[in-house]
Scaffold this motif. Sequence first.
Motif, short mmCIF file in Angstrom:
data_model
loop_
_atom_site.label_atom_id
_atom_site.label_comp_id
_atom_site.label_asym_id
_atom_site.label_seq_id
_atom_site.Cartn_x
_atom_site.Cartn_y
_atom_site.Cartn_z
N PRO A 120 -21.95 3.64 20.41
CA PRO A 120 -22.58 4.94 20.67
C PRO A 120 -21.63 5.97 21.27
O PRO A 120 -21.72 7.16 20.97
CB PRO A 120 -23.71 4.58 21.65
CG PRO A 120 -24.07 3.18 21.31
CD PRO A 120 -22.76 2.53 20.94
N CYS A 147 -22.85 0.33 17.18
CA CYS A 147 -23.75 1.22 16.44
C CYS A 147 -23.10 1.66 15.13
O CYS A 147 -21.87 1.71 15.04
CB CYS A 147 -24.08 2.44 17.30
SG CYS A 147 -25.55 3.35 16.77
N SER A 200 -27.63 -1.15 14.31
CA SER A 200 -27.03 -1.27 15.64
C SER A 200 -27.13 -2.72 16.09
O SER A 200 -27.98 -3.48 15.61
CB SER A 200 -27.75 -0.36 16.63
OG SER A 200 -29.12 -0.71 16.73
#
Length: 385
Positions: A120, A147, A200
């Motif tokens: 992220p 992610c 993710s």
Amino acid sequence: MPGFTLEAQQRQWCDQLRALAAERLSPLAEKGEAGRVNRGLLAALGELELLQPLFTAGALELCLLRESLAYACTEAETALALQGLGAYPVHRYGSPALRGRWLPEVIAGSAVAAFALSEPGAGSDAAALALRAEPTRTGWRLCGQKCWISNAPQADFYTVFARTTQGAGARGVTAFLVPADRAGLSGEPLDMLSPHPIGSLLFDSVPVGAEDVLGELDHGFAVAMDTLNRFRPSVGAFALGMAQAALDATIAHTKRRTAFGGPLSAQQSVSHQVAEMATRIEASRLLVYAAASAYDAHEAKAASGGQGERERSGGRGQVKAAAMAKLMATETAQYVVDRAVQLHGARALQRGHLLEHLYREVRAPRIYEGATEVQRTIIAKELYA
């Protein structure tokens, strides 16, 4: 350029791959579910012996393979490429036990691989990885998130990059092979613009040991960059396949479509756009082939001189060439597909049209495996070195 004119055997192979993709692979792709791994398609790639070249072919041959598949079946090309990206670190840096366990199944298309680098807060800045590998008595435990991971969460194993030394930047990252059934590992799919399986991953104290390490401790960033440099020119080839398909469709459409008393191709405003599309594709193709040839030459030099020669030479020219090829080809493909949609008009926006499909597919390559801006940074760094 004579140096990049394909031999007759290479052209014949590309034609065969296009036909194979259209006749055998495209029907399987149509049966797949958007956002999920198409295991039937992957098994067919294995059955047709198209996955083995990911590890044995030179970079130029890999580019021809990816460009040809992308022309007729982007789903097959993507499935093949993701197997290579996820499993190449195992092939190059894994122990004999890891290679023996996973690579035969990867090549057969029965095990799904994934490359888990992005997070992220660490996409383009891969050295800023935050996934922690906390030491235990028997190894480490992975804690954190990944992610935008292709094939997640449906892959059978992941090449995972985690921080083993805090505050060390790129020097403190280690690559691990993590089977999908390892305790504490979970994930969820992400709904993306393109229909590829992307998700993710959550690492809740996932145990890993020395036997899971790919390469050397704290040298995982080099594993990641080596893998990306291997595949970067062929990302450009993937883009070229889509661009060529869009160009060919546009030529055919503007020949038969009439407007204002004649075919569209007779209008200079149209024919000049098509000429520009073709020129940019050809220029990009030369860059891609040149980058692939530079990679192959660097690998041959390293092989003759050993690992020490690889480290001394560093492949700086190859890195710049790969960045230029990826940058130019993916930006060109976006331009060509956009122009093709414009010249086709509203019909190209209809769900199921080739160009509607390519319009969704062509956007992502400008971001993954190093965004366009990252490629420019790499090129500039090499120029000023």
